[in-house]
Design a protein around this motif. Structure first.
Motif, PDB file in Angstrom:
ATOM      1  N   CYS A  52       0.659  -1.393   0.073  1.00  0.00           N
ATOM      2  CA  CYS A  52       0.142   0.099  -0.105  1.00  0.00           C
ATOM      3  C   CYS A  52       0.752   1.330   0.161  1.00  0.00           C
ATOM      4  O   CYS A  52       2.132   1.332   0.122  1.00  0.00           O
ATOM      5  CB  CYS A  52      -0.912   0.093   1.152  1.00  0.00           C
ATOM      6  N   LEU A  53       0.126   2.444  -0.223  1.00  0.00           N
ATOM      7  CA  LEU A  53       0.883   3.857  -0.230  1.00  0.00           C
ATOM      8  C   LEU A  53       1.411   4.084   1.200  1.00  0.00           C
ATOM      9  O   LEU A  53       2.427   4.571   1.168  1.00  0.00           O
ATOM     10  CB  LEU A  53      -0.245   4.572  -0.942  1.00  0.00           C
ATOM     11  N   ILE A  54       0.766   3.816   2.268  1.00  0.00           N
ATOM     12  CA  ILE A  54       1.131   4.160   3.354  1.00  0.00           C
ATOM     13  C   ILE A  54       2.520   3.612   3.684  1.00  0.00           C
ATOM     14  O   ILE A  54       3.493   4.225   4.179  1.00  0.00           O
ATOM     15  CB  ILE A  54       0.141   3.805   4.426  1.00  0.00           C
ATOM     16  N   SER A  55       2.805   2.228   3.526  1.00  0.00           N
ATOM     17  CA  SER A  55       3.896   1.294   4.007  1.00  0.00           C
ATOM     18  C   SER A  55       5.057   1.942   3.007  1.00  0.00           C
ATOM     19  O   SER A  55       6.287   2.090   3.435  1.00  0.00           O
ATOM     20  CB  SER A  55       3.671   0.141   3.821  1.00  0.00           C
ATOM     21  N   SER A  56       4.824   2.244   1.659  1.00  0.00           N
ATOM     22  CA  SER A  56       5.869   2.798   0.740  1.00  0.00           C
ATOM     23  C   SER A  56       6.242   4.200   1.416  1.00  0.00           C
ATOM     24  O   SER A  56       7.418   4.565   1.178  1.00  0.00           O
ATOM     25  CB  SER A  56       5.022   2.656  -0.542  1.00  0.00           C
ATOM     26  N   ALA A  57       5.328   4.936   1.341  1.00  0.00           N
ATOM     27  CA  ALA A  57       5.609   6.513   1.728  1.00  0.00           C
ATOM     28  C   ALA A  57       6.243   6.377   3.061  1.00  0.00           C
ATOM     29  O   ALA A  57       7.359   7.271   3.270  1.00  0.00           O
ATOM     30  CB  ALA A  57       4.293   7.189   1.904  1.00  0.00           C
ATOM     31  N   CYS A  58       5.928   5.568   4.117  1.00  0.00           N
ATOM     32  CA  CYS A  58       6.765   5.828   5.365  1.00  0.00           C
ATOM     33  C   CYS A  58       8.035   4.871   5.252  1.00  0.00           C
ATOM     34  O   CYS A  58       9.102   5.573   5.832  1.00  0.00           O
ATOM     35  CB  CYS A  58       5.899   5.041   6.425  1.00  0.00           C
ATOM     36  N   ALA A  59       8.308   4.216   4.360  1.00  0.00           N
ATOM     37  CA  ALA A  59       9.826   3.666   4.001  1.00  0.00           C
ATOM     38  C   ALA A  59      10.563   4.628   3.418  1.00  0.00           C
ATOM     39  O   ALA A  59      11.574   4.740   3.532  1.00  0.00           O
ATOM     40  CB  ALA A  59       9.544   2.423   2.948  1.00  0.00           C
ATOM     41  N   ALA A  60       9.900   5.290   2.380  1.00  0.00           N
ATOM     42  CA  ALA A  60      10.720   6.520   1.890  1.00  0.00           C
ATOM     43  C   ALA A  60      11.250   7.582   2.817  1.00  0.00           C
ATOM     44  O   ALA A  60      12.085   7.995   2.795  1.00  0.00           O
ATOM     45  CB  ALA A  60       9.945   6.986   0.731  1.00  0.00           C
ATOM     46  N   VAL A  61      10.048   7.939   3.771  1.00  0.00           N
ATOM     47  CA  VAL A  61      10.424   8.825   4.820  1.00  0.00           C
ATOM     48  C   VAL A  61      11.428   8.169   5.799  1.00  0.00           C
ATOM     49  O   VAL A  61      12.290   9.207   6.065  1.00  0.00           O
ATOM     50  CB  VAL A  61       9.093   9.248   5.545  1.00  0.00           C
ATOM     51  N   LEU A  62      11.536   7.106   6.115  1.00  0.00           N
ATOM     52  CA  LEU A  62      12.412   6.577   7.094  1.00  0.00           C
ATOM     53  C   LEU A  62      13.709   6.652   6.143  1.00  0.00           C
ATOM     54  O   LEU A  62      14.614   7.081   6.865  1.00  0.00           O
ATOM     55  CB  LEU A  62      12.151   5.187   7.320  1.00  0.00           C
ATOM     56  N   CYS A  63      13.838   6.200   4.993  1.00  0.00           N
ATOM     57  CA  CYS A  63      15.227   6.598   4.327  1.00  0.00           C
ATOM     58  C   CYS A  63      15.687   7.784   4.474  1.00  0.00           C
ATOM     59  O   CYS A  63      16.993   8.026   4.697  1.00  0.00           O
ATOM     60  CB  CYS A  63      15.063   5.742   2.860  1.00  0.00           C
ATOM     61  N   GLU A  64      15.090   8.664   4.111  1.00  0.00           N
ATOM     62  CA  GLU A  64      15.448  10.171   4.066  1.00  0.00           C
ATOM     63  C   GLU A  64      15.689  10.523   5.543  1.00  0.00           C
ATOM     64  O   GLU A  64      17.028  11.142   5.633  1.00  0.00           O
ATOM     65  CB  GLU A  64      14.242  11.029   3.661  1.00  0.00           C
TER      66      GLU A  64
END
Length: 119
Positions: A52-64
């Motif tokens: 889902c978009l939520i897990s993808s977005a949170c993974a991107a935020v975490l990386c940053e």
């Protein structure tokens, strides 16, 4: 929503020090993280994702948010601090999606420190 389309960290690292995956059994999301670490500091991070978009977005935020930070500092931070996000606005099921990346990171950092203490 913007982070769900972020591709800067959505790739495979060529020579990672740590690679691990996690799956959310309630919805089927799958997430993989790859880390390059030097002297206890995250040099590079990437993720691979199906879900889902939520897990993808949170993974991107975490990386940053964790690039260039030390493992000792990261281990002391909560998922809320790592993502700079208020989970209260999400349903319990969606909170699990949002914290999938932080859960995987915590496991990886624990394993890394155990491995380092064995050497």
């Amino acid at each position: 929503m913007e982070y769900s389309r972020a591709t800067e960290y959505l790739c495979k690292l060529p020579y990672p020090d740590l690679v691990s995956t996690i799956r959310n059994p309630s919805c089927g999301d799958q997430l993989g993280l790859s880390l390059q670490i030097s002297d206890g500091v995250i040099l590079h991070i990437s993720f691979e994702h199906k879900g889902c978009l939520i897990s993808s977005a949170c993974a991107a935020v975490l990386c940053e948010n964790i690039m260039g930070k030390s493992i000792s500092v990261l281990k002391q931070q909560s998922p809320r601090e790592l993502l700079n996000f208020n989970f209260e606005q999400l349903t319990p099921r969606r909170r699990r999606c949002a914290t999938l990346a932080t859960e995987l990171l915590s496991q990886m950092l624990r394993d890394y420190q155990l491995n380092q203490s064995d050497n």
